[in-house]
Scaffold this motif. Structure first.
Motif, PDB file in Angstrom:
ATOM      1  N   PRO A  74     -37.406  20.521  18.401  1.00 17.77           N
ATOM      2  CA  PRO A  74     -37.679  21.118  17.081  1.00 17.77           C
ATOM      3  C   PRO A  74     -36.993  20.364  15.945  1.00 17.77           C
ATOM      4  CG  PRO A  74     -36.007  22.369  18.232  1.00 17.77           C
ATOM      5  CD  PRO A  74     -36.508  21.355  19.219  1.00 17.77           C
ATOM      6  N   VAL A  75     -37.201  20.853  14.746  1.00 17.85           N
ATOM      7  CA  VAL A  75     -36.539  20.285  13.567  1.00 17.85           C
ATOM      8  C   VAL A  75     -35.031  20.333  13.787  1.00 17.85           C
ATOM      9  CG1 VAL A  75     -36.129  20.578  11.089  1.00 17.85           C
ATOM     10  CG2 VAL A  75     -38.424  20.966  12.040  1.00 17.85           C
ATOM     11  N   ALA A  76     -34.340  19.244  13.459  1.00 14.64           N
ATOM     12  CA  ALA A  76     -32.909  19.133  13.732  1.00 14.64           C
ATOM     13  C   ALA A  76     -32.078  19.950  12.743  1.00 14.64           C
ATOM     14  CB  ALA A  76     -32.480  17.668  13.663  1.00 14.64           C
ATOM     15  N   VAL A  77     -31.007  20.548  13.263  1.00  9.22           N
ATOM     16  CA  VAL A  77     -30.076  21.259  12.393  1.00  9.22           C
ATOM     17  C   VAL A  77     -29.459  20.302  11.381  1.00  9.22           C
ATOM     18  CG1 VAL A  77     -27.976  22.662  12.341  1.00  9.22           C
ATOM     19  CG2 VAL A  77     -29.594  22.919  14.224  1.00  9.22           C
ATOM     20  N   MET A  78     -29.265  19.031  11.795  1.00  7.26           N
ATOM     21  CA  MET A  78     -28.711  18.037  10.873  1.00  7.26           C
ATOM     22  C   MET A  78     -29.607  17.840   9.650  1.00  7.26           C
ATOM     23  SD  MET A  78     -26.398  16.029   9.904  1.00  7.26           S
ATOM     24  CE  MET A  78     -25.328  16.147  11.312  1.00  7.26           C
ATOM     25  N   SER A  79     -30.913  17.980   9.816  1.00  2.00           N
ATOM     26  CA  SER A  79     -31.811  17.870   8.667  1.00  2.00           C
ATOM     27  C   SER A  79     -31.496  18.939   7.630  1.00  2.00           C
ATOM     28  CB  SER A  79     -33.274  17.995   9.117  1.00  2.00           C
ATOM     29  OG  SER A  79     -33.658  16.910   9.920  1.00  2.00           O
ATOM     30  N   TYR A  80     -31.167  20.124   8.126  1.00  2.00           N
ATOM     31  CA  TYR A  80     -30.778  21.204   7.216  1.00  2.00           C
ATOM     32  C   TYR A  80     -29.446  20.889   6.530  1.00  2.00           C
ATOM     33  CZ  TYR A  80     -28.540  25.483   5.753  1.00  2.00           C
ATOM     34  OH  TYR A  80     -27.844  26.418   5.025  1.00  2.00           O
ATOM     35  N   VAL A  81     -28.468  20.400   7.308  1.00  2.00           N
ATOM     36  CA  VAL A  81     -27.154  20.072   6.751  1.00  2.00           C
ATOM     37  C   VAL A  81     -27.289  19.038   5.641  1.00  2.00           C
ATOM     38  CG1 VAL A  81     -24.896  19.059   7.270  1.00  2.00           C
ATOM     39  CG2 VAL A  81     -25.937  20.666   8.876  1.00  2.00           C
ATOM     40  N   TYR A 106     -27.725  17.133  -0.132  1.00  2.00           N
ATOM     41  CA  TYR A 106     -28.422  16.310  -1.126  1.00  2.00           C
ATOM     42  C   TYR A 106     -29.484  17.094  -1.897  1.00  2.00           C
ATOM     43  CZ  TYR A 106     -26.071  12.386   1.051  1.00  2.00           C
ATOM     44  OH  TYR A 106     -25.103  11.524   1.523  1.00  2.00           O
ATOM     45  N   HIS A 107     -29.372  18.410  -1.893  1.00  2.00           N
ATOM     46  CA  HIS A 107     -30.243  19.282  -2.694  1.00  2.00           C
ATOM     47  C   HIS A 107     -31.722  19.110  -2.348  1.00  2.00           C
ATOM     48  CE1 HIS A 107     -26.602  20.062  -4.982  1.00  2.00           C
ATOM     49  NE2 HIS A 107     -26.460  18.771  -5.185  1.00  2.00           N
ATOM     50  N   GLY A 108     -32.002  19.018  -1.055  1.00  2.00           N
ATOM     51  CA  GLY A 108     -33.377  18.954  -0.597  1.00  2.00           C
ATOM     52  C   GLY A 108     -33.939  20.357  -0.384  1.00  2.00           C
ATOM     53  N   PRO A 109     -35.110  20.462   0.239  1.00  2.00           N
ATOM     54  CA  PRO A 109     -35.752  21.776   0.469  1.00  2.00           C
ATOM     55  C   PRO A 109     -35.093  22.537   1.614  1.00  2.00           C
ATOM     56  CG  PRO A 109     -37.091  20.048   1.428  1.00  2.00           C
ATOM     57  CD  PRO A 109     -35.950  19.350   0.736  1.00  2.00           C
ATOM     58  N   ALA A 110     -33.838  22.918   1.428  1.00  2.00           N
ATOM     59  CA  ALA A 110     -33.023  23.488   2.506  1.00  2.00           C
ATOM     60  C   ALA A 110     -33.604  24.795   3.039  1.00  2.00           C
ATOM     61  CB  ALA A 110     -31.591  23.690   2.036  1.00  2.00           C
ATOM     62  N   GLN A 111     -34.119  25.643   2.152  1.00  2.00           N
ATOM     63  CA  GLN A 111     -34.627  26.936   2.611  1.00  2.00           C
ATOM     64  C   GLN A 111     -35.846  26.770   3.517  1.00  2.00           C
ATOM     65  OE1 GLN A 111     -35.246  30.076  -0.153  1.00  2.00           O
ATOM     66  NE2 GLN A 111     -33.056  30.361  -0.481  1.00  2.00           N
ATOM     67  N   THR A 112     -36.763  25.885   3.124  1.00  2.00           N
ATOM     68  CA  THR A 112     -37.943  25.651   3.957  1.00  2.00           C
ATOM     69  C   THR A 112     -37.549  25.093   5.316  1.00  2.00           C
ATOM     70  OG1 THR A 112     -39.317  25.237   2.008  1.00  2.00           O
ATOM     71  CG2 THR A 112     -40.133  24.406   4.111  1.00  2.00           C
ATOM     72  N   PRO A 164     -43.786  16.153  -1.519  1.00  2.00           N
ATOM     73  CA  PRO A 164     -42.941  14.986  -1.787  1.00  2.00           C
ATOM     74  C   PRO A 164     -42.438  14.356  -0.492  1.00  2.00           C
ATOM     75  CG  PRO A 164     -41.803  17.033  -2.382  1.00  2.00           C
ATOM     76  CD  PRO A 164     -43.221  17.394  -2.082  1.00  2.00           C
ATOM     77  N   VAL A 165     -42.776  13.103  -0.276  1.00  2.00           N
ATOM     78  CA  VAL A 165     -42.478  12.438   0.985  1.00  2.00           C
ATOM     79  C   VAL A 165     -40.980  12.365   1.237  1.00  2.00           C
ATOM     80  CG1 VAL A 165     -42.656  10.266   2.268  1.00  2.00           C
ATOM     81  CG2 VAL A 165     -44.614  11.103   0.948  1.00  2.00           C
ATOM     82  N   ARG A 166     -40.210  11.965   0.232  1.00  2.00           N
ATOM     83  CA  ARG A 166     -38.766  11.790   0.420  1.00  2.00           C
ATOM     84  C   ARG A 166     -38.071  13.096   0.813  1.00  2.00           C
ATOM     85  NH1 ARG A 166     -36.105   7.257  -1.413  1.00  2.00           N
ATOM     86  NH2 ARG A 166     -37.369   5.661  -2.459  1.00  2.00           N
ATOM     87  N   ASP A 167     -38.542  14.220   0.299  1.00  2.00           N
ATOM     88  CA  ASP A 167     -37.888  15.492   0.570  1.00  2.00           C
ATOM     89  C   ASP A 167     -38.146  16.017   1.977  1.00  2.00           C
ATOM     90  OD1 ASP A 167     -36.797  15.493  -1.935  1.00  2.00           O
ATOM     91  OD2 ASP A 167     -38.242  16.897  -2.803  1.00  2.00           O
ATOM     92  N   TYR A 168     -39.354  15.796   2.474  1.00  2.00           N
ATOM     93  CA  TYR A 168     -39.751  16.444   3.730  1.00  2.00           C
ATOM     94  C   TYR A 168     -39.817  15.501   4.927  1.00  2.00           C
ATOM     95  CZ  TYR A 168     -40.836  20.709   1.207  1.00  2.00           C
ATOM     96  OH  TYR A 168     -40.731  21.860   0.455  1.00  2.00           O
ATOM     97  N   LEU A 169     -39.903  14.192   4.689  1.00  2.00           N
ATOM     98  CA  LEU A 169     -40.085  13.265   5.801  1.00  2.00           C
ATOM     99  C   LEU A 169     -38.949  13.317   6.825  1.00  2.00           C
ATOM    100  CD1 LEU A 169     -41.661   9.810   5.795  1.00  2.00           C
ATOM    101  CD2 LEU A 169     -39.389  10.020   6.792  1.00  2.00           C
ATOM    102  N   PRO A 170     -37.662  13.326   6.420  1.00  2.00           N
ATOM    103  CA  PRO A 170     -36.595  13.325   7.437  1.00  2.00           C
ATOM    104  C   PRO A 170     -36.659  14.510   8.391  1.00  2.00           C
ATOM    105  CG  PRO A 170     -35.694  12.774   5.286  1.00  2.00           C
ATOM    106  CD  PRO A 170     -37.098  13.229   5.056  1.00  2.00           C
ATOM    107  N   SER A 171     -36.915  15.704   7.868  1.00  2.00           N
ATOM    108  CA  SER A 171     -36.907  16.886   8.739  1.00  2.00           C
ATOM    109  C   SER A 171     -38.099  16.910   9.687  1.00  2.00           C
ATOM    110  CB  SER A 171     -36.883  18.164   7.896  1.00  2.00           C
ATOM    111  OG  SER A 171     -38.025  18.239   7.054  1.00  2.00           O
TER     112      SER A 171
END
Length: 292
Positions: free
Chosen positions: A252-259, A264-270, A89-96
């Motif tokens: 690397p992937v930003a910590v803010m992406s995790y926050v 917003y209930h995204g794929p936080a664990q991944t 899903p593009v919306r879930d993973y694109l920001p990170s």
């Protein structure tokens, strides 16, 4: 240089480890309260203080802002195509996968590689990425985008205020700057400890769940670096600025992406698992630059 990198990165990993311990032993990181504190108070204060502390003219600042915006656009288009191709899903993973950790990792790495004269340039790039977190990032994860919401967004307002103050050469009183510094100082430690807590509480069923985080951990720094190199072919900067730009885009992937994924209930664990893995790849890139 190795000593400088260690001085910058040992505190980062120490806070992640502390967060992991506290996450296993306490309920300090349960709920959204800490994330809300970081996004509404800590980050706006940090960004405004950083912008006002830079020694840079508005023309140089504007060029860096513009080229970073172009890079974000190209990176987003490439990443959206890749995600569609692999069926994610593009919306879930694109920001990170688009947004690098230009703040609490990129700025220390640039300082270690290029010295204190790089800090202002690195912070401008980081500030644009922060705006993108709260526009592209939230727009994707919340499945909506509102100009009205953007106009009320704390980090965006802080950066606009900072740019106006820089352009007019205005200076805030010393006590106000000290207050902003103190408020901004809460941001990075809380974000890193939240990340450690999430990593410590990951529940993985097997190697299959590791495959995509490993792949994403290579994608974010390496494709970010390649995209930045292509942008620089069309929009050349001077050698010093170009090196800082390339390093920041390879973070690397930003910590803010995790926050934001948690909020917003995204794929936080991944995302949480991808962050430390991508740090290793970005560190390897930094070492290559140090040898160049």
């Amino acid at each position: 240089m190795i000593q400088q990198l260690a001085n910058s990165l040992v505190p980062l990993f120490s806070l992640i480890v502390l967060g992991a311990i506290l996450g296993r032993k306490t309920d300090f990181f349960d709920g959204k309260a800490l994330s809300g504190l970081v996004t509404t108070v800590g980050i706006p204060a940090l960004l405004l203080h950083s912008v006002l502390s830079m020694e840079m003219d508005i023309g140089q600042m504007s060029e860096l802002v513009a080229i970073t915006v172009v890079w974000i656009g190209v990176m987003a288009l490439v990443t959206a195509g890749v995600l569609r191709l692999i069926g994610f899903p593009v919306r879930d993973y694109l920001p990170s996968l688009v947004h690098p950790n230009t703040g609490n990792m990129g700025v220390p790495v640039c300082f270690a590689l290029f010295g204190p004269q790089s800090l202002g340039l690195a912070m401008v790039i980081s500030s644009v990425i922060q705006i993108s977190h709260f526009t592209l990032g939230i727009g994707c994860l919340s499945k909506s985008f509102s100009l009205k919401a953007l106009a009320k967004n704390g980090p965006v307002l802080a950066l606009v205020a900072g740019a106006l103050l820089v352009a007019t050469e205005a200076r805030l009183p010393g006590p106000v700057m000290t207050t902003l510094d103190m408020l901004g100082s809460i941001t990075v430690p809380i974000m890193l400890m939240q990340l450690g807590s999430s990593i410590a509480n990951l529940k993985l069923s097997g190697a299959r769940e590791m495959a995509w985080p490993v792949a994403f951990s290579f994608y974010r720094p390496l494709v970010g670096l390649a995209t930045a190199w292509l942008v620089l072919l069309l929009w050349p900067l001077d050698a010093f600025q170009a090196e800082i730009f390339l390093v920041q885009c390879a973070m690397p992937v930003a910590v803010m992406s995790y926050v934001l994924a948690v909020r917003y209930h995204g794929p936080a664990q991944t995302i949480a698992l991808t962050i430390p893995l991508s740090v290793i790849v970005s560190l390897a890139v930094a070492i290559v630059f140090s040898l160049g």
